[in-house]
Design an enzyme around this catalytic site. Structure first.
Site, PDB file in Angstrom:
ATOM      1  N   HIS A 256       1.325 -16.142 -19.948  1.00 37.03           N
ATOM      2  CA  HIS A 256       0.580 -15.956 -21.189  1.00 37.03           C
ATOM      3  C   HIS A 256      -0.601 -15.006 -21.003  1.00 37.03           C
ATOM      4  O   HIS A 256      -0.828 -14.111 -21.818  1.00 37.03           O
ATOM      5  CB  HIS A 256       0.077 -17.312 -21.695  1.00 37.03           C
ATOM      6  CG  HIS A 256      -0.705 -17.235 -22.971  1.00 37.03           C
ATOM      7  ND1 HIS A 256      -2.076 -17.013 -23.000  1.00 37.03           N
ATOM      8  CD2 HIS A 256      -0.319 -17.342 -24.275  1.00 37.03           C
ATOM      9  CE1 HIS A 256      -2.492 -16.983 -24.239  1.00 37.03           C
ATOM     10  NE2 HIS A 256      -1.455 -17.191 -25.045  1.00 37.03           N
TER      11      HIS A 256
ATOM     12  N   ASN B 262       4.300 -10.573 -16.925  1.00 36.51           N
ATOM     13  CA  ASN B 262       5.080 -10.513 -15.689  1.00 36.51           C
ATOM     14  C   ASN B 262       4.463  -9.450 -14.786  1.00 36.51           C
ATOM     15  O   ASN B 262       4.630  -8.263 -15.010  1.00 36.51           O
ATOM     16  CB  ASN B 262       6.543 -10.179 -16.011  1.00 36.51           C
ATOM     17  CG  ASN B 262       7.420 -10.154 -14.768  1.00 36.51           C
ATOM     18  OD1 ASN B 262       6.939 -10.178 -13.640  1.00 36.51           O
ATOM     19  ND2 ASN B 262       8.729 -10.109 -14.977  1.00 36.51           N
TER      20      ASN B 262
ATOM     21  N   CYS C 152      11.075  -8.498  -7.859  1.00 36.28           N
ATOM     22  CA  CYS C 152       9.960  -9.430  -8.036  1.00 36.28           C
ATOM     23  C   CYS C 152       9.826 -10.440  -6.905  1.00 36.28           C
ATOM     24  O   CYS C 152       8.812 -11.140  -6.823  1.00 36.28           O
ATOM     25  CB  CYS C 152      10.116 -10.174  -9.358  1.00 36.28           C
ATOM     26  SG  CYS C 152      10.120  -9.080 -10.809  1.00 36.28           S
TER      27      CYS C 152
ATOM     28  N   HIS D  50       7.803 -18.028 -10.168  1.00 33.12           N
ATOM     29  CA  HIS D  50       7.627 -16.655 -10.647  1.00 33.12           C
ATOM     30  C   HIS D  50       7.668 -16.600 -12.166  1.00 33.12           C
ATOM     31  O   HIS D  50       8.639 -17.007 -12.796  1.00 33.12           O
ATOM     32  CB  HIS D  50       8.721 -15.759 -10.067  1.00 33.12           C
ATOM     33  CG  HIS D  50       8.816 -14.416 -10.717  1.00 33.12           C
ATOM     34  ND1 HIS D  50       7.733 -13.567 -10.834  1.00 33.12           N
ATOM     35  CD2 HIS D  50       9.860 -13.768 -11.304  1.00 33.12           C
ATOM     36  CE1 HIS D  50       8.106 -12.468 -11.459  1.00 33.12           C
ATOM     37  NE2 HIS D  50       9.384 -12.563 -11.754  1.00 33.12           N
TER      38      HIS D  50
ATOM     39  N   HIS E  42      20.089 -14.701  -0.370  1.00 35.70           N
ATOM     40  CA  HIS E  42      20.546 -13.479  -1.048  1.00 35.70           C
ATOM     41  C   HIS E  42      21.987 -13.695  -1.505  1.00 35.70           C
ATOM     42  O   HIS E  42      22.861 -14.016  -0.698  1.00 35.70           O
ATOM     43  CB  HIS E  42      20.480 -12.309  -0.057  1.00 35.70           C
ATOM     44  CG  HIS E  42      20.412 -10.965  -0.707  1.00 35.70           C
ATOM     45  ND1 HIS E  42      21.320 -10.544  -1.649  1.00 35.70           N
ATOM     46  CD2 HIS E  42      19.543  -9.936  -0.530  1.00 35.70           C
ATOM     47  CE1 HIS E  42      21.005  -9.303  -2.029  1.00 35.70           C
ATOM     48  NE2 HIS E  42      19.934  -8.917  -1.362  1.00 35.70           N
TER      49      HIS E  42
ATOM     50  N   HIS F 295       2.202 -28.954  -5.790  1.00 39.52           N
ATOM     51  CA  HIS F 295       2.002 -27.860  -6.738  1.00 39.52           C
ATOM     52  C   HIS F 295       3.174 -26.878  -6.655  1.00 39.52           C
ATOM     53  O   HIS F 295       3.705 -26.624  -5.579  1.00 39.52           O
ATOM     54  CB  HIS F 295       0.682 -27.132  -6.455  1.00 39.52           C
ATOM     55  CG  HIS F 295      -0.491 -28.053  -6.327  1.00 39.52           C
ATOM     56  ND1 HIS F 295      -1.086 -28.659  -7.424  1.00 39.52           N
ATOM     57  CD2 HIS F 295      -1.164 -28.498  -5.239  1.00 39.52           C
ATOM     58  CE1 HIS F 295      -2.080 -29.423  -7.003  1.00 39.52           C
ATOM     59  NE2 HIS F 295      -2.149 -29.345  -5.687  1.00 39.52           N
TER      60      HIS F 295
END
EC number: 2.3.1.-
Length: 480
Positions: free
Chosen positions: A408, A412, A211, A379, A290, A375
């Protein structure tokens, strides 16, 4: 060693500022009244020494030229587009459970578990599943997966090209990322074929990166834009649901069925100075970390087969603790020294060193990121991820509103979720000129990647925004 690295990052990020302090001090001392005679004598010498003047001027010009040439090219985000599937692909909770029951792949315990996950997930009743998943006998074929990919990718690109009036043949760089579906020819080749892109295009296809791959793709495009002059780069991010539906009864692998939904984005980047006046944002920083060297982190989101040889993605119970570690690594090691005021950095390092050297019990100082960023686009992987980052970064509900509402409304959507969130913020009319936006992406590996943008204008939503017909009804109350 960790604190040495943190200090190193701090010194590197602020080296120029630190060097300016003694230089300014010397100038002030030399310019004091007692040295005015020296300055007057120097002026007279320069007046009669044209060679020195010309030489000094040449050195100044050469130094300025070298400095300008070594500076990275600015990268502008001209516009982006998020795919909105047709209404017939919406799936309510009950329809999802009924369909799962009709497949015959799940026992009652698994069906009950999925229903419970749905109710606690933060997903609404209007998310989308691919067309193949709506038939009683799901067509989980290669052809159906291609159909899903084409609908999402071409839908996002068609809208992007229409909104920007960019000729596809002017695209010099193409970066495509899709983690779990990587056919031959590649998805990037599919795009080249569809839009008849030029033969010299630099085309890349990223797979298996989870993702967080959307930020990785932007980072790759940014690097390529430093090399290739006066061109456009397109970054396409999506995930494929059709061929990655888990048809088994292992609880840790059933979660993916409940969370992942159809979605995709296309982003147009440019290094043309002429695009600055129409671009929405300018790229400020990209930071990638990572922690895959840790075995638990590496396996916390892991594609494998269950005991019945059914493939799927297993999500570990330790996912949230791994997420916290990854986020802390991303912030403390790299992002903090790049964007936080020096005062905050010094205070943060001081508390870390005090805790290390004197074994103090007080909590480490947490910088106020609300003063740095206007802002946040976190994810929208799942409700608990958003809650964890809201807590760790000490944010207010309004700062994670875009993430909660995206989860919502669209579920995902993997690597494209941060673009649906930015589109939500734009649709609410909240982005003013000079605002800073922080996009945070988390993904298997385990990786935490951040990208920071600054708005170049008061940003309005682009035509055919995914929120165009429903933004008036948001925000809504969701499960917390």
């Amino acid at each position: 060693m960790k604190y040495v690295k943190l200090a190193s990052h701090f010194l590197t990020a602020n080296l120029l500022k630190l060097l300016l302090i003694p230089i300014i001090a010397v100038i002030v001392i030399e310019a004091s009244p007692m040295n005015l005679d020296h300055i007057h004598q120097l002026r007279l010498q320069l007046h009669y020494n044209m060679v020195s003047v010309i030489t000094s001027f040449a050195i100044l010009v050469l130094t300025s030229t070298i400095y300008i040439m070594t500076q990275p090219r600015s990268v502008y985000l001209v516009d982006y587009s998020c795919h909105k599937p047709p209404n017939n692909l919406k799936v309510k909770y009950q329809k999802f459970i009924n369909h799962s029951r009709l497949t015959g792949a799940f026992d009652e315990s698994s069906l009950e578990f999925q229903h419970k996950i749905l109710e606690q997930s933060g997903l609404g009743e209007e998310t989308y599943l691919p067309e193949a998943m709506h038939s009683i006998l799901s067509r989980l074929s290669m052809a159906a997966a291609r159909e899903e990919a084409e609908q999402v990718i071409f839908g996002a690109l068609d809208n992007l090209f229409a909104n920007t009036n960019v000729n596809p043949k002017d695209i010099g760089i193409l970066v495509m990322n899709c983690s779990l579906f990587n056919p031959t020819p590649s998805l990037s080749s599919m795009i080249v074929n569809k839009y008849k892109l030029r033969g010299s295009i630099k085309s890349y296809n990223l797979g298996g990166m989870g993702c967080s791959a959307g930020v990785i793709a932007v980072d790759l495009a940014k690097d390529l834009l430093q090399v290739q002059k006066n061109t456009y780069a397109v970054v396409v991010s999506t995930e494929n649901i059709t061929q990655n539906w888990y048809l088994g009864n292992k609880k840790s692998m059933l979660v993916q069925n409940c969370l992942f939904r159809v979605g995709g984005s296309a982003v147009l980047l440019s290094n043309k100075l002429s695009d600055r006046c129409r671009a929405k944002y300018k790229l400020v920083h990209i930071v990638r970390t990572h922690i895959g060297s840790n075995d638990k982190a590496y396996r916390c989101a892991y594609q494998e087969e269950d005991d019945a040889s059914k493939p799927g993605v297993s999500l570990s119970k330790e996912l949230m603790s791994i997420t916290s570690v990854a986020l802390k690594t991303n912030i403390t090691a790299l992002l903090g020294p790049l964007i936080l005021p020096i005062s905050d950095q010094l205070l943060f390092f001081a508390t870390l060193l005090a805790d290390k050297l004197f074994n103090t019990k007080f909590k480490a100082y947490i910088p106020n990121f609300k003063l740095v960023f206007d802002h946040f686009c976190i994810h929208s992987g799942r409700r608990t991820v958003i809650n964890e980052l809201e807590k760790n970064l000490q944010l207010l509900p309004v700062h994670v509103e875009a993430s909660r509402m995206t989860l919502h409304r669209f579920g995902n959507t993997s690597s494209s979720s941060i673009w649906y969130e930015l589109a939500y913020t734009e649709a609410k009319g909240r982005i003013q000129k000079g605002n800073r936006v922080w996009q945070i992406a988390l993904g298997s590996g385990f990786k935490c990647n951040s990208v920071v943008w600054v708005s170049l204008q008061k940003v309005k939503p682009s035509p055919s925004s995914p929120w165009e017909d429903c933004i008036h009804s948001y925000p809504v109350q969701t499960v917390l």
